[in-house]
Design a protein around this motif. Structure first.
Motif, mmCIF file in Angstrom:
data_model
loop_
_atom_site.group_PDB
_atom_site.id
_atom_site.type_symbol
_atom_site.label_atom_id
_atom_site.label_comp_id
_atom_site.label_asym_id
_atom_site.label_seq_id
_atom_site.Cartn_x
_atom_site.Cartn_y
_atom_site.Cartn_z
ATOM 1 N N ARG A 11 35.215 30.923 34.733
ATOM 2 C CA ARG A 11 36.349 30.009 34.849
ATOM 3 C C ARG A 11 37.216 30.055 33.591
ATOM 4 N NH1 ARG A 11 36.396 25.298 38.055
ATOM 5 N NH2 ARG A 11 34.131 25.557 38.258
ATOM 6 N N LEU A 12 36.590 30.015 32.420
ATOM 7 C CA LEU A 12 37.342 30.070 31.165
ATOM 8 C C LEU A 12 38.030 31.419 30.990
ATOM 9 C CD1 LEU A 12 34.840 28.276 28.749
ATOM 10 C CD2 LEU A 12 36.918 27.341 29.774
ATOM 11 N N PHE A 13 37.363 32.485 31.410
ATOM 12 C CA PHE A 13 37.970 33.811 31.284
ATOM 13 C C PHE A 13 39.213 33.919 32.166
ATOM 14 C CE2 PHE A 13 38.287 38.288 32.634
ATOM 15 C CZ PHE A 13 38.479 38.868 31.384
ATOM 16 N N ALA A 14 39.178 33.384 33.356
ATOM 17 C CA ALA A 14 40.347 33.416 34.229
ATOM 18 C C ALA A 14 41.504 32.614 33.642
ATOM 19 C CB ALA A 14 39.977 32.878 35.608
ATOM 20 N N SER A 15 41.192 31.476 33.004
ATOM 21 C CA SER A 15 42.254 30.674 32.389
ATOM 22 C C SER A 15 42.857 31.374 31.188
ATOM 23 C CB SER A 15 41.689 29.308 31.977
ATOM 24 O OG SER A 15 41.188 28.603 33.092
ATOM 25 N N GLU A 16 42.026 32.038 30.385
ATOM 26 C CA GLU A 16 42.540 32.751 29.218
ATOM 27 C C GLU A 16 43.401 33.941 29.642
ATOM 28 O OE1 GLU A 16 42.430 31.927 26.122
ATOM 29 O OE2 GLU A 16 41.196 30.147 26.422
ATOM 30 N N CYS A 17 43.035 34.589 30.708
ATOM 31 C CA CYS A 17 43.855 35.706 31.186
ATOM 32 C C CYS A 17 45.230 35.223 31.622
ATOM 33 C CB CYS A 17 43.145 36.410 32.334
ATOM 34 S SG CYS A 17 41.703 37.370 31.856
ATOM 35 N N VAL A 18 45.283 34.089 32.302
ATOM 36 C CA VAL A 18 46.570 33.547 32.727
ATOM 37 C C VAL A 18 47.393 33.133 31.520
ATOM 38 C CG1 VAL A 18 47.681 31.689 34.014
ATOM 39 C CG2 VAL A 18 45.702 32.851 34.984
ATOM 40 N N SER A 19 46.760 32.565 30.499
ATOM 41 C CA SER A 19 47.491 32.162 29.289
ATOM 42 C C SER A 19 48.080 33.367 28.571
ATOM 43 C CB SER A 19 46.558 31.404 28.336
ATOM 44 O OG SER A 19 46.041 30.242 28.966
ATOM 45 N N ALA A 20 47.404 34.503 28.669
ATOM 46 C CA ALA A 20 47.895 35.735 28.036
ATOM 47 C C ALA A 20 48.889 36.485 28.922
ATOM 48 C CB ALA A 20 46.722 36.646 27.697
ATOM 49 N N GLY A 21 49.186 35.978 30.113
ATOM 50 C CA GLY A 21 50.138 36.633 30.997
ATOM 51 C C GLY A 21 49.536 37.731 31.830
ATOM 52 N N ARG A 22 48.212 37.731 31.998
ATOM 53 C CA ARG A 22 47.533 38.752 32.785
ATOM 54 C C ARG A 22 46.761 38.111 33.923
ATOM 55 N NH1 ARG A 22 49.721 43.707 31.956
ATOM 56 N NH2 ARG A 22 50.122 44.013 29.726
ATOM 57 N N ARG A 23 46.431 38.940 34.913
ATOM 58 C CA ARG A 23 45.647 38.475 36.045
ATOM 59 C C ARG A 23 44.320 39.228 36.080
ATOM 60 N NH1 ARG A 23 49.485 36.622 39.971
ATOM 61 N NH2 ARG A 23 47.720 36.085 41.292
ATOM 62 N N LEU A 24 43.366 38.684 36.831
ATOM 63 C CA LEU A 24 42.057 39.333 36.929
ATOM 64 C C LEU A 24 42.141 40.676 37.639
ATOM 65 C CD1 LEU A 24 39.841 36.243 37.881
ATOM 66 C CD2 LEU A 24 40.124 37.309 35.625
ATOM 67 N N ASP A 25 43.079 40.843 38.533
ATOM 68 C CA ASP A 25 43.232 42.109 39.248
ATOM 69 C C ASP A 25 44.333 42.984 38.682
ATOM 70 O OD1 ASP A 25 45.260 40.447 39.947
ATOM 71 O OD2 ASP A 25 44.942 40.556 42.124
ATOM 72 N N GLY A 26 44.880 42.648 37.510
ATOM 73 C CA GLY A 26 45.882 43.472 36.851
ATOM 74 C C GLY A 26 47.314 43.148 37.210
ATOM 75 N N ARG A 27 47.583 42.201 38.064
ATOM 76 C CA ARG A 27 48.956 41.853 38.430
ATOM 77 C C ARG A 27 49.579 40.944 37.389
ATOM 78 N NH1 ARG A 27 48.740 38.747 43.674
ATOM 79 N NH2 ARG A 27 46.703 38.099 42.869
ATOM 80 N N SER A 28 50.894 40.811 37.445
ATOM 81 C CA SER A 28 51.578 39.823 36.614
ATOM 82 C C SER A 28 51.492 38.464 37.290
ATOM 83 C CB SER A 28 53.033 40.235 36.383
ATOM 84 O OG SER A 28 53.732 40.254 37.614
ATOM 85 N N LEU A 29 52.004 37.442 36.633
ATOM 86 C CA LEU A 29 51.849 36.083 37.156
ATOM 87 C C LEU A 29 52.617 35.846 38.452
ATOM 88 C CD1 LEU A 29 52.073 34.002 33.836
ATOM 89 C CD2 LEU A 29 50.050 34.934 34.983
ATOM 90 N N THR A 30 53.695 36.575 38.672
ATOM 91 C CA THR A 30 54.530 36.343 39.865
ATOM 92 C C THR A 30 54.479 37.509 40.847
ATOM 93 O OG1 THR A 30 56.460 37.206 38.680
ATOM 94 C CG2 THR A 30 56.098 34.823 38.634
ATOM 95 N N ASP A 31 53.494 38.405 40.725
ATOM 96 C CA ASP A 31 53.361 39.531 41.650
ATOM 97 C C ASP A 31 52.433 39.147 42.799
ATOM 98 O OD1 ASP A 31 55.060 41.124 40.259
ATOM 99 O OD2 ASP A 31 53.499 42.267 39.223
#
Length: 423
Positions: A11-31
């Motif tokens: 859960r924390l890793f997913a939140s940190e990825c979003v804060s850095a502008g990345r997604r778990l599957d490599g997409r951007s925030l609005t893709d």
């Protein structure tokens, strides 16, 4: 959509990825993810896939008796179910037999708000014979695999199934309704007014004024669990907002809300194009390809030129003469403006046998008044005085048979010689 299928570290890793502008599957925030729609082979069957999220929907149409409260409206029922093999949370809920999961409850709320309350289907057009027979439309939605954003997948599956579904043709004779089979007559499409499609976002951040909001479009399952809430919009092919649904307690700033609505509108138009292509492909591959495909976007309507750029004959030929108001334009019914010659006095020639006062009436009111005054004065002068003129005599006949001629002459009384008494 919160469950405990992931650990705190994930859960924390997913939140940190979003804060850095990345997604778990490599997409951007609005893709968004890749979307595929498969229709058929039977009427009303639709399969929608958002990458690993898979949803199927099927529509059945039956003729039934209407309810007593709404005798002239059909029935639309949507049932959503989560397969036990779709996710770990669904498997645990199925083994525990605890009833519906929060995921199913939220999906049903969104479908009810985006499809039923938005009047996507005209229920009054589903009436066959008021108070006797109506069409009952039932859509069954099954979530085969839950990898996040099941709301968008289910709403798109429901609308795809409704657009692809057909109902049997009917013949109404008096109060008798005959339902024809699909082999006897060509089926009829359902009365779909518009096609609302959902676009969802996952909300991240502390929700404080000094911290910016982080919004993720089309989240996966782990991002949904790690988020603090979700926001869903429904747009149709015309770009109109058909519904808004927010789940979770994380607040959202107005600027972020407007940004999400703009992104959702663009995404909904792309989903509409995908659905249009799937409907056209299914209609071409169907055994009865002669049927007209049911498209989402309406066909362009012929533009009518302005009345000022068309001739009068064209306008009159296009107008339907249902009444005098429709047959004759308003401009044509107005009287022509008065000309300078209309204001000139009318010259009346003397006509033998016509009274002079009537002839002068046409020349002006003033002359008529003068003539009337003159005639009244003349009549007053010519009227004889009653006191100086001859007095009428009154003859009294005596009905007594014994009276003589002398008595009859004495019975003649002249009013000029004395008073008006009788003798």
């Amino acid at each position: 959509m919160h469950d405990k299928s992931i650990s705190t570290s994930e859960r924390l890793f997913a939140s940190e990825c979003v804060s850095a502008g990345r997604r778990l599957d490599g997409r951007s925030l609005t893709d968004p993810r890749h979307v595929s729609v498969t229709l058929g082979p039977s009427w009303g069957f639709a399969e929608v896939a958002f990458d690993n999220t898979l949803v199927i929907a099927s529509t059945s149409v039956d003729a039934t008796a209407p309810s007593s409260e709404r005798p002239n409206e059909g029935v639309l029922t949507v049932v959503a179910d989560l397969s036990p093999t779709s996710s770990e949370a669904a498997a645990r809920e199925s083994l525990a037999r605890s009833g519906h999961t929060p995921v199913v409850t939220e999906i049903r709320n969104c479908i009810d708000k985006f499809v039923r309350e938005a009047r996507a289907i005209d229920t009054e057009a589903l009436c066959i014979l008021a108070g006797v027979k109506v069409w009952a439309v039932r859509v069954e939605v099954d979530i085969i695999n839950d990898d996040g954003n099941c709301v968008d997948a289910c709403v798109m599956a429901v609308m795809s199934s409704l657009m692809h579904a057909r109902r049997p043709d009917v013949t109404v004779t008096g109060k008798e309704v005959r339902v024809h089979s699909l082999d006897e007559r060509e089926p009829v499409p359902l009365p779909v007014h518009h096609v609302p499609l959902s676009v969802s976002f996952a909300l991240f951040g502390a929700g404080k004024p000094y911290e910016p909001d982080m919004v993720v479009m089309d989240p996966v399952k782990k991002e949904e669990i790690a988020s603090g809430g979700s926001l869903s919009f429904a747009f149709n092919a015309q770009g109109e907002v058909c519904g808004v649904y927010k789940a979770g307690g994380l607040p959202l700033q107005p600027e972020s809300f407007v940004q999400c609505s703009e992104l959702g509108e663009k995404r909904a138009l792309k989903l509409t194009a995908i659905l249009n292509k799937a409907l056209a492909d299914s209609s071409a591959k169907h055994p009865r390809a002669s049927l007209r495909p049911m498209l989402v976007t309406p066909e362009p309507v012929a533009q009518v030129r302005s009345r000022h750029t068309r001739k009068k004959d064209e306008v009159m030929s296009e107008a339907a003469p249902l009444s005098m108001w429709n047959a004759t334009p308003i401009e044509d019914t107005l009287p022509p403006p008065p000309s300078a010659t209309d204001r000139d006095p009318v010259k009346v020639h003397a006509v033998e046998g016509v009274d002079s006062a009537i002839a002068s009436l046409l020349q002006g009111r003033k002359e008529v008044d003068e003539i009337v005054q003159v005639e009244e004065h003349v009549e007053m002068e010519m009227e004889p005085e009653r006191e100086d003129g001859p007095k009428p005599t009154e003859i009294i006949e005596i009905s007594d048979s014994s009276s003589s001629d002398d008595d009859l002459e004495s019975a003649i009384i002249s009013k000029g010689k004395g008073s008006g008494g009788r003798r």
